[in-house]
Design a protein around this motif. Structure first.
Motif, PDB file in Angstrom:
ATOM      1  N   LEU A 239      -9.345   2.992  -2.474  1.00  0.00           N
ATOM      2  CA  LEU A 239      -9.752   4.084  -3.370  1.00  0.00           C
ATOM      3  C   LEU A 239     -10.348   5.236  -2.579  1.00  0.00           C
ATOM      4  O   LEU A 239     -10.200   6.400  -2.961  1.00  0.00           O
ATOM      5  CB  LEU A 239     -10.768   3.561  -4.388  1.00  0.00           C
ATOM      6  N   GLU A 240     -11.013   4.911  -1.470  1.00  0.00           N
ATOM      7  CA  GLU A 240     -11.615   5.955  -0.645  1.00  0.00           C
ATOM      8  C   GLU A 240     -10.560   6.773   0.090  1.00  0.00           C
ATOM      9  O   GLU A 240     -10.858   7.858   0.585  1.00  0.00           O
ATOM     10  CB  GLU A 240     -12.587   5.328   0.359  1.00  0.00           C
ATOM     11  N   ARG A 241      -9.340   6.227   0.161  1.00  0.00           N
ATOM     12  CA  ARG A 241      -8.251   6.917   0.848  1.00  0.00           C
ATOM     13  C   ARG A 241      -7.175   7.370  -0.155  1.00  0.00           C
ATOM     14  O   ARG A 241      -6.042   7.636   0.228  1.00  0.00           O
ATOM     15  CB  ARG A 241      -7.617   6.002   1.886  1.00  0.00           C
ATOM     16  N   SER A 242      -7.558   7.468  -1.419  1.00  0.00           N
ATOM     17  CA  SER A 242      -6.574   7.764  -2.467  1.00  0.00           C
ATOM     18  C   SER A 242      -5.788   9.036  -2.179  1.00  0.00           C
ATOM     19  O   SER A 242      -4.556   9.058  -2.258  1.00  0.00           O
ATOM     20  CB  SER A 242      -7.273   7.888  -3.826  1.00  0.00           C
ATOM     21  N   SER A 243      -6.507  10.093  -1.853  1.00  0.00           N
ATOM     22  CA  SER A 243      -5.845  11.380  -1.596  1.00  0.00           C
ATOM     23  C   SER A 243      -4.916  11.280  -0.397  1.00  0.00           C
ATOM     24  O   SER A 243      -3.774  11.772  -0.427  1.00  0.00           O
ATOM     25  CB  SER A 243      -6.890  12.471  -1.372  1.00  0.00           C
ATOM     26  N   GLU A 244      -5.372  10.627   0.648  1.00  0.00           N
ATOM     27  CA  GLU A 244      -4.565  10.482   1.859  1.00  0.00           C
ATOM     28  C   GLU A 244      -3.300   9.670   1.570  1.00  0.00           C
ATOM     29  O   GLU A 244      -2.203  10.028   2.017  1.00  0.00           O
ATOM     30  CB  GLU A 244      -5.392   9.789   2.941  1.00  0.00           C
ATOM     31  N   ILE A 245      -3.465   8.570   0.836  1.00  0.00           N
ATOM     32  CA  ILE A 245      -2.320   7.723   0.504  1.00  0.00           C
ATOM     33  C   ILE A 245      -1.314   8.483  -0.357  1.00  0.00           C
ATOM     34  O   ILE A 245      -0.098   8.404  -0.140  1.00  0.00           O
ATOM     35  CB  ILE A 245      -2.802   6.448  -0.223  1.00  0.00           C
TER      36      ILE A 245
END
Length: 471
Positions: A239-245
């Protein structure tokens, strides 16, 4: 015995002028007509910029704001500050001192954040409760997010054709009513509504190259966005990497820039040839229907002898079914070879898998006829009429007569495309062309195998229940 029955049935089918015309000669002629009808249409339009109106809902923008907010949330600092707060409070209480320090984040807010375990949980979060003090970026970067920041909009505006021409041009500054009027007049190709990262809808008026290109782009984006969301849901730490993913996933659609709609053949009229192969495959059902029915005691003198013979009935029928499949496979392979190597039709995708898919398509038609043949005491002419309705009606619903019909059905009743034999077959070819050998293709093949297996199983069960007396 099995081999002799199979060979005898093969010889009988080859000598049937009616069968050979409708499953061999007629599709060749129809494929040739398709070639001359559609071969120049796409080349004359493929580099034209497509005018569209894009409508983005507040829900879509809010979802992306939440995505960005959680991706830029400094959870380590938040946990550290909260831990330090409770340590300081414990020390003060132990020493009997007053403790006036304000808690850095409320327990309620912390609980709400810890309750978020998936993408669906995250997008339902109310930003009014978000701890903006722990953002890694300035809050204005979240508050100022607009529709142009959405991954789909950025991807759409960056698409170009092979020759460098811009693929999609947004018509701005008009209301929805004006957009519908322009769509009706043909001034724009479609109205795209973005309601969330995955909920993207296309409204068109009629069919054609531009509409098919838009539909393909949206389908491909939704597939990649779905993969990203699945990755996020696989591990809540993502979830902390949602934008990156999400960015990584949608950036993988960059090959559209070089190859337009992502497949080896960008011509939307190729769908008519997919449907042609599906039609031949389903027409094979008439052969399997006839060979089985003619072996039933209430239909012919041959059927009486077969039913009263000491041979195992189901073995006899499976030998006949194999004969139909062998001949139908030869016809399908010959027709496909004619389309690809004589007419030069590019089906798109790996040639080996195209031929494999064609052979699997033959299974659907043959097993369909096998199943229908065992439907009780119904006369053969009624069974043939029923089959006719299936392969003509199914062909129409999958786009044989009207190219966009399959898309309409997918939007209104997607379940029908999963049970329509023609749609199942054409979807496998479409997946190969647009997405290559991957999850979408394997899912289509799975539908083919399951559909074929279920029909064969039903036919076998009904065959065992029938006898000379019951017929």
């Amino acid at each position: 015995m099995f081999g002799r029955i199979c060979i005898a049935e093969l010889k009988r089918l080859v000598r049937s002028k009616k069968y050979m015309f409708w499953t061999f000669a007629f599709p060749i002629m129809l494929g040739t007509l398709f070639y001359f009808a559609f071969s120049t249409i796409y080349s004359s339009q493929k580099s034209e910029t497509i005018p569209v109106v894009i409508e983005v809902t507040d829900n879509a923008i809010n979802e992306y704001k939440i995505l960005q907010a959680f991706s830029n949330l400094d959870t380590d600092q938040m946990s550290s500050d909260l831990e330090q707060y409770y340590e300081d409070k414990a020390v003060a209480e132990a020493m009997g001192e007053s403790f006036d320090k304000e808690i850095p984040i409320s327990d309620e807010t912390m609980d709400k954040i810890e309750d978020i375990q998936s993408y669906d949980d995250m997008k339902k979060y109310n930003l009014a409760d978000f701890p903006y003090d722990y953002l890694k970026v300035d809050r204005s970067e979240i508050d100022n997010i607009s529709k142009d920041d959405l991954p789909f909009i950025k991807m759409l505006k960056n698409l170009t054709y092979d020759d460098g021409n811009k693929m999609v041009e947004e018509v701005e500054g008009i209301t929805h009513e004006e957009a519908e009027e322009k769509l009706s007049d043909g001034d724009i190709a479609g109205i795209i509504t973005v309601d969330s990262m995955q909920d993207i809808y296309l409204l068109v008026n009629g069919n054609g190259v531009k509409h098919s290109i838009l539909s393909t782009i949206i389908s491909e984006y939704k597939l990649e966005a779905g993969k990203a969301i699945d990755t996020i849901n696989d591990d809540h730490e993502n979830l902390e990497r949602s934008s990156e993913i999400m960015d990584e996933s949608t950036e993988s659609i960059e090959y559209i820039e070089a190859k337009s709609t992502g497949g080896d053949n960008k011509d939307p009229f190729i769908a008519y040839f997919y449907n042609l192969i599906a039609m031949i495959a389903i027409m094979g059902s008439t052969a399997s229907l006839n060979v089985i029915v003619m072996s039933q005691a209430n239909q012919s003198d041959v059927g009486i002898r077969v039913d009263m013979s000491p041979s195992i009935k189901i073995i006899h029928e499976l030998a006949q079914l194999l004969a139909v499949f062998i001949l139908q496979s030869i016809i399908l392979i010959f027709t496909l070879t004619y389309l690809i190597f004589i007419l030069g039709i590019k089906f798109g995708g790996n040639i080996t898998f195209i031929y494999l898919t064609t052979l699997l398509a033959g299974l659907v038609g043959d097993n369909l006829g096998f199943m229908i043949a065992h439907f009780g005491k119904i006369a053969i002419d009624k069974k043939e009429a029923f089959l006719m309705a299936i392969f003509l009606g199914g062909g129409f619903m999958s786009g044989l007569m009207y190219g966009d019909m399959k898309i309409i059905v997918e939007q209104k009743a997607p379940w029908f495309n999963r049970i329509n034999p023609s749609a199942v077959i054409t979807d496998a070819f479409y997946a190969l062309n647009v997405f290559g050998v991957g999850p979408r293709y394997y899912r289509a093949v799975m539908y083919i195998l399951i559909t074929s297996g279920v029909m064969l199983l039903i036919g076998c069960i009904l065959s065992r229940r029938s006898s000379y007396k019951s017929l």
